[in-house]
Motif scaffolding. Structure first.
Motif, PDB file in Angstrom:
ATOM      1  N   ARG A  13       0.842  -1.208   0.000  1.00  0.00           N
ATOM      2  CA  ARG A  13       0.000   0.000   0.000  1.00  0.00           C
ATOM      3  C   ARG A  13       0.874   1.255   0.000  1.00  0.00           C
ATOM      4  O   ARG A  13       0.608   2.212  -0.745  1.00  0.00           O
ATOM      5  CB  ARG A  13      -0.917   0.012   1.212  1.00  0.00           C
ATOM      6  N   HIS A  14       1.901   1.304   0.838  1.00  0.00           N
ATOM      7  CA  HIS A  14       2.782   2.482   0.888  1.00  0.00           C
ATOM      8  C   HIS A  14       3.448   2.708  -0.470  1.00  0.00           C
ATOM      9  O   HIS A  14       3.580   3.859  -0.920  1.00  0.00           O
ATOM     10  CB  HIS A  14       3.835   2.307   1.971  1.00  0.00           C
ATOM     11  N   ARG A  15       3.863   1.635  -1.130  1.00  0.00           N
ATOM     12  CA  ARG A  15       4.470   1.771  -2.452  1.00  0.00           C
ATOM     13  C   ARG A  15       3.464   2.318  -3.466  1.00  0.00           C
ATOM     14  O   ARG A  15       3.788   3.183  -4.291  1.00  0.00           O
ATOM     15  CB  ARG A  15       4.990   0.415  -2.916  1.00  0.00           C
ATOM     16  N   GLU A  16       2.245   1.796  -3.407  1.00  0.00           N
ATOM     17  CA  GLU A  16       1.212   2.237  -4.365  1.00  0.00           C
ATOM     18  C   GLU A  16       0.850   3.702  -4.162  1.00  0.00           C
ATOM     19  O   GLU A  16       0.734   4.462  -5.123  1.00  0.00           O
ATOM     20  CB  GLU A  16      -0.033   1.359  -4.203  1.00  0.00           C
ATOM     21  N   VAL A  17       0.675   4.118  -2.907  1.00  0.00           N
ATOM     22  CA  VAL A  17       0.337   5.517  -2.625  1.00  0.00           C
ATOM     23  C   VAL A  17       1.480   6.431  -3.046  1.00  0.00           C
ATOM     24  O   VAL A  17       1.264   7.517  -3.608  1.00  0.00           O
ATOM     25  CB  VAL A  17       0.014   5.702  -1.131  1.00  0.00           C
ATOM     26  N   LEU A  18       2.707   6.011  -2.794  1.00  0.00           N
ATOM     27  CA  LEU A  18       3.867   6.808  -3.195  1.00  0.00           C
ATOM     28  C   LEU A  18       3.906   6.964  -4.720  1.00  0.00           C
ATOM     29  O   LEU A  18       4.163   8.064  -5.242  1.00  0.00           O
ATOM     30  CB  LEU A  18       5.158   6.154  -2.696  1.00  0.00           C
ATOM     31  N   SER A  19       3.636   5.882  -5.436  1.00  0.00           N
ATOM     32  CA  SER A  19       3.626   5.953  -6.900  1.00  0.00           C
ATOM     33  C   SER A  19       2.516   6.883  -7.400  1.00  0.00           C
ATOM     34  O   SER A  19       2.721   7.676  -8.328  1.00  0.00           O
ATOM     35  CB  SER A  19       3.447   4.550  -7.478  1.00  0.00           C
ATOM     36  N   ASP A  20       1.335   6.795  -6.770  1.00  0.00           N
ATOM     37  CA  ASP A  20       0.229   7.689  -7.162  1.00  0.00           C
ATOM     38  C   ASP A  20       0.588   9.142  -6.923  1.00  0.00           C
ATOM     39  O   ASP A  20       0.281  10.021  -7.750  1.00  0.00           O
ATOM     40  CB  ASP A  20      -1.038   7.323  -6.381  1.00  0.00           C
ATOM     41  N   HIS A  21       1.228   9.429  -5.808  1.00  0.00           N
ATOM     42  CA  HIS A  21       1.590  10.805  -5.490  1.00  0.00           C
ATOM     43  C   HIS A  21       2.674  11.341  -6.438  1.00  0.00           C
ATOM     44  O   HIS A  21       2.662  12.530  -6.782  1.00  0.00           O
ATOM     45  CB  HIS A  21       2.063  10.901  -4.036  1.00  0.00           C
ATOM     46  N   ARG A  22       3.583  10.477  -6.853  1.00  0.00           N
ATOM     47  CA  ARG A  22       4.588  10.916  -7.826  1.00  0.00           C
ATOM     48  C   ARG A  22       3.921  11.272  -9.156  1.00  0.00           C
ATOM     49  O   ARG A  22       4.277  12.271  -9.797  1.00  0.00           O
ATOM     50  CB  ARG A  22       5.639   9.825  -8.033  1.00  0.00           C
ATOM     51  N   ARG A  23       2.957  10.450  -9.574  1.00  0.00           N
ATOM     52  CA  ARG A  23       2.232  10.757 -10.813  1.00  0.00           C
ATOM     53  C   ARG A  23       1.415  12.029 -10.670  1.00  0.00           C
ATOM     54  O   ARG A  23       1.319  12.834 -11.602  1.00  0.00           O
ATOM     55  CB  ARG A  23       1.332   9.582 -11.193  1.00  0.00           C
ATOM     56  N   GLU A  24       0.819  12.242  -9.501  1.00  0.00           N
ATOM     57  CA  GLU A  24       0.033  13.451  -9.281  1.00  0.00           C
ATOM     58  C   GLU A  24       0.913  14.701  -9.319  1.00  0.00           C
ATOM     59  O   GLU A  24       0.526  15.731  -9.871  1.00  0.00           O
ATOM     60  CB  GLU A  24      -0.688  13.363  -7.932  1.00  0.00           C
ATOM     61  N   LEU A  25       2.091  14.606  -8.741  1.00  0.00           N
ATOM     62  CA  LEU A  25       3.008  15.752  -8.790  1.00  0.00           C
ATOM     63  C   LEU A  25       3.408  16.058 -10.231  1.00  0.00           C
ATOM     64  O   LEU A  25       3.441  17.231 -10.642  1.00  0.00           O
ATOM     65  CB  LEU A  25       4.253  15.460  -7.948  1.00  0.00           C
ATOM     66  N   SER A  26       3.701  15.025 -11.002  1.00  0.00           N
ATOM     67  CA  SER A  26       4.060  15.233 -12.410  1.00  0.00           C
ATOM     68  C   SER A  26       2.900  15.857 -13.182  1.00  0.00           C
ATOM     69  O   SER A  26       3.107  16.752 -14.016  1.00  0.00           O
ATOM     70  CB  SER A  26       4.458  13.895 -13.039  1.00  0.00           C
ATOM     71  N   ARG A  27       1.683  15.404 -12.887  1.00  0.00           N
ATOM     72  CA  ARG A  27       0.511  15.968 -13.581  1.00  0.00           C
ATOM     73  C   ARG A  27       0.309  17.432 -13.229  1.00  0.00           C
ATOM     74  O   ARG A  27       0.054  18.270 -14.112  1.00  0.00           O
ATOM     75  CB  ARG A  27      -0.737  15.166 -13.209  1.00  0.00           C
ATOM     76  N   LEU A  28       0.424  17.781 -11.964  1.00  0.00           N
ATOM     77  CA  LEU A  28       0.239  19.172 -11.549  1.00  0.00           C
ATOM     78  C   LEU A  28       1.325  20.074 -12.128  1.00  0.00           C
ATOM     79  O   LEU A  28       1.039  21.196 -12.569  1.00  0.00           O
ATOM     80  CB  LEU A  28       0.240  19.260 -10.018  1.00  0.00           C
ATOM     81  N   LYS A  29       2.562  19.586 -12.151  1.00  0.00           N
ATOM     82  CA  LYS A  29       3.638  20.383 -12.750  1.00  0.00           C
ATOM     83  C   LYS A  29       3.368  20.634 -14.228  1.00  0.00           C
ATOM     84  O   LYS A  29       3.582  21.749 -14.736  1.00  0.00           O
ATOM     85  CB  LYS A  29       4.975  19.663 -12.569  1.00  0.00           C
ATOM     86  N   SER A  30       2.885  19.620 -14.922  1.00  0.00           N
ATOM     87  CA  SER A  30       2.573  19.787 -16.346  1.00  0.00           C
ATOM     88  C   SER A  30       1.418  20.762 -16.544  1.00  0.00           C
ATOM     89  O   SER A  30       1.441  21.605 -17.449  1.00  0.00           O
ATOM     90  CB  SER A  30       2.226  18.426 -16.961  1.00  0.00           C
ATOM     91  N   THR A  31       0.390  20.671 -15.680  1.00  0.00           N
ATOM     92  CA  THR A  31      -0.761  21.586 -15.776  1.00  0.00           C
ATOM     93  C   THR A  31      -0.335  23.030 -15.550  1.00  0.00           C
ATOM     94  O   THR A  31      -0.746  23.939 -16.281  1.00  0.00           O
ATOM     95  CB  THR A  31      -1.839  21.185 -14.757  1.00  0.00           C
ATOM     96  N   ILE A  32       0.478  23.259 -14.524  1.00  0.00           N
ATOM     97  CA  ILE A  32       0.955  24.614 -14.230  1.00  0.00           C
ATOM     98  C   ILE A  32       1.815  25.141 -15.376  1.00  0.00           C
ATOM     99  O   ILE A  32       1.707  26.308 -15.785  1.00  0.00           O
ATOM    100  CB  ILE A  32       1.724  24.631 -12.897  1.00  0.00           C
ATOM    101  N   SER A  33       2.682  24.270 -15.909  1.00  0.00           N
ATOM    102  CA  SER A  33       3.546  24.693 -17.017  1.00  0.00           C
ATOM    103  C   SER A  33       2.725  25.052 -18.248  1.00  0.00           C
ATOM    104  O   SER A  33       2.992  26.074 -18.907  1.00  0.00           O
ATOM    105  CB  SER A  33       4.527  23.569 -17.352  1.00  0.00           C
ATOM    106  N   ASP A  34       1.708  24.252 -18.573  1.00  0.00           N
ATOM    107  CA  ASP A  34       0.860  24.553 -19.733  1.00  0.00           C
ATOM    108  C   ASP A  34       0.098  25.861 -19.537  1.00  0.00           C
ATOM    109  O   ASP A  34      -0.008  26.678 -20.466  1.00  0.00           O
ATOM    110  CB  ASP A  34      -0.135  23.409 -19.974  1.00  0.00           C
TER     111      ASP A  34
END
Length: 226
Positions: free
Chosen positions: A89-110
């Motif tokens: 579970r900790h690994r899965e949540v960490l992976s989800d949060h990494r993807r969420e950070l990448s998505r937010l960075k891309s949204t802000i950049s766009d």
């Protein structure tokens, strides 16, 4: 075994606390993506929040590694399936949060790129108009012409609706007139209907005369005794 169990519980508690801290930072960081007028360059708050997110994710990565090594060391003691599930579970949540950070960075950049593009276009237009005042005047006149044409279009639409309503009223009036003529025609064909209508009219006039006479009498009596 007890020291190993205590270390596992302590590491899991730290992991859960960092997950909650990550959620709080995500809430703050997502607000930069939804800002109506995003600045051309990242603000200090945005950079600090992004840095904190990166640091927290790295700490969680290190904790997951410690939990993995601790669980591997317990393999000889038949580690429980519950710990395996917790680690997954900790690994899965960490992976989800990494993807969420990448998505937010891309949204802000766009969003920032779009804002910068619009700003550059407006700047280029203003610079061109400043260098070409005659063209700027012509563009202004064209804009005014478009606004006037739009006003005319709206006025034509309103007039068309008014004419349609007027025509509808005319059709309804003609329909009612036809119905009235049919009723009068049908009534004239019924035997004795004209004489009956005449008697009804005569009775109404007589009742009107009697009522008028009574009112006049009451008025005279009132004036007499006044």
């Amino acid at each position: 075994m007890s020291s190993t169990g205590g270390g596992w519980a302590q590491l899991r508690q730290q992991a859960r606390a960092l997950e909650q801290q990550t959620e709080t930072l995500f809430h703050t960081y997502s607000q930069f993506a939804s800002t109506p007028s995003i600045p051309a360059k990242p603000s200090e708050d945005e950079l600090r929040t992004e840095t904190n997110l990166q640091e927290v994710l790295e700490k969680r990565e290190a904790l997951v590694g410690q939990l993995t090594r601790l669980l591997d060391s317990e393999s000889a003691h038949s580690s429980s399936a519950v710990k395996q599930n917790n680690l997954a579970r900790h690994r899965e949540v960490l992976s989800d949060h990494r993807r969420e950070l990448s998505r937010l960075k891309s949204t802000i950049s766009d969003a920032r790129n779009r804002a910068n593009l619009l700003s550059n276009v407006r700047s280029d237009i203003d610079a061109y108009r400043s260098a070409n005042p005659e063209q700027a005047e012509a563009d202004y006149m064209l804009d005014e012409r478009r606004r006037i044409d739009n006003s005319h279009t709206v006025a034509d639409s309103v007039l068309s609706q008014a004419y349609a309503v007027q025509e509808s009223f005319g059709v309804q009036r003609e329909t009612l007139a036809n119905i009235n003529r049919r009723i009068v025609g049908a009534a004239s064909q019924v035997p004795g209907i004209n004489s009956l209508m005449g008697r009804i009219g005569t009775k109404k006039r007589r009742d009107g005369i009697i009522l008028g006479s009574f009112i006049a009498f009451c008025f005279l009596m009132l004036m007499w005794f006044w």
